[in-house]
Enzyme design. Sequence first.
Site: not given
Length: 374
Positions: A47, A89
């Site tokens: 991740h 992100h």
Amino acid sequence: MDRSLVGWILVTAVCSLNFISTAPASLSLQTSQKRDADSCNPLVIAHRGASGYIPEHTLGAYALAITMGANYVEPDLVMSADGHLIARHDNELSLTTDVALHPEFANRYRKQTVDGLEMSGWFTEDFTLAELKTLRAIERIPDIRPGNARMDGAFDIPTFQEIIDLVRSLEISERRTIGIYPEIKHGTHFQRLGLAMERPVVETFHKNGYVNSSAPVFIQSFEVSNLKELKEITQLRLIQLFSSNPLNQPFDQTVASTGLTYQDMATPDGLKEIATYAHAVGPDKNYIIPRTANDTLGEPTSFVQDAHAAGLEVHPYTFRAENSFLPAEFRSKDLSKEAIGDFSGELKAFIATGIDGLFADQPDVPVRIRDICL
Ligand SMILES: *[C@@H]1O[C@H](CO)[C@@H](O)[C@H](O)[C@H]1NC(C)=O
Ligand SMILES: *[C@@H]1O[C@H](CO)[C@@H](O)[C@H](O)[C@H]1NC(C)=O
């Protein structure tokens, strides 16, 4: 020696290898025959890279994840002003870069609404790639990951192509296929700016030889319309993400106007509809095992069985080793928020539900405890 120092040494070693940019075709073939990225169960998806050990979305974080045995690395993608895909992100830069320390960019600070939220800061769409390349990555949660914060400034912002090149290079030394699992971030927001990411992501993959459902690729989105459009232009596998708040609606206007929520999408009928355009679903892990009022793990829901019945794989997010994120029964006795708890305990409970993959910030732990790898 602490964890992050070990990570730092590993990454320095990995990154100092003289990467070979064009792999001989025969070698690529041998490595993919040796072990495919999809040959493990559950798949371990790193991740934002090994973001538990190195600041997220840096080549260091991706490289460490690969040397730790992750099957896939997960870059989140946003756009620069001049149409380059980069890994962050958020389109707001001050959360994970040193942009606030650059006086030459002080006048780019502004306020805007992104996906319904008012945000202040510096936005990727206001910077060219050349300008973005002058910034350095910093740790997003230094209070929980102080070791990572010691690497602030060590890495720049990678482009999508640089990540593909890194993966291709490490496939040679690892002698296995390594998958790429990008998320299209703020899809509608960038479409409105004339900087739609969907086609550039697909074109970049196709150009690099990732062309169909056999390629070790998943493309993710929390939105729905863009996944349906992607299905028309590529055979690469798609994954529908579910918001951690089931009452939220996808941000794309055509879907939001119908009143559809993620909770509706998580029903057996909702999952059947998703199976018409996606290969897998990426729910917050609470859809699979909700927490009790005491913040311990409760009883598993039927989400995994319902998704499997619809023909969908299930890849929940996000598994993190620190007390701050663990269910109460797996936290360490030292209750400080940054202490590492019984991460394996949480992972084992979820693996027992039959999930097909999982997103982890510390990919080495699920790689170690999962038992099935062909
Ligand atoms: C995907 O493309 C490769 C290379 O062109 C081909 O060998 C393979 O059979 C294709 N797989 C599918 C599922 O279409
Ligand atoms: C939650 O904690 C309370 C107080 O400690 C306890 O009485 C109760 O049984 C717990 N509930 C669950 C579901 O664990």
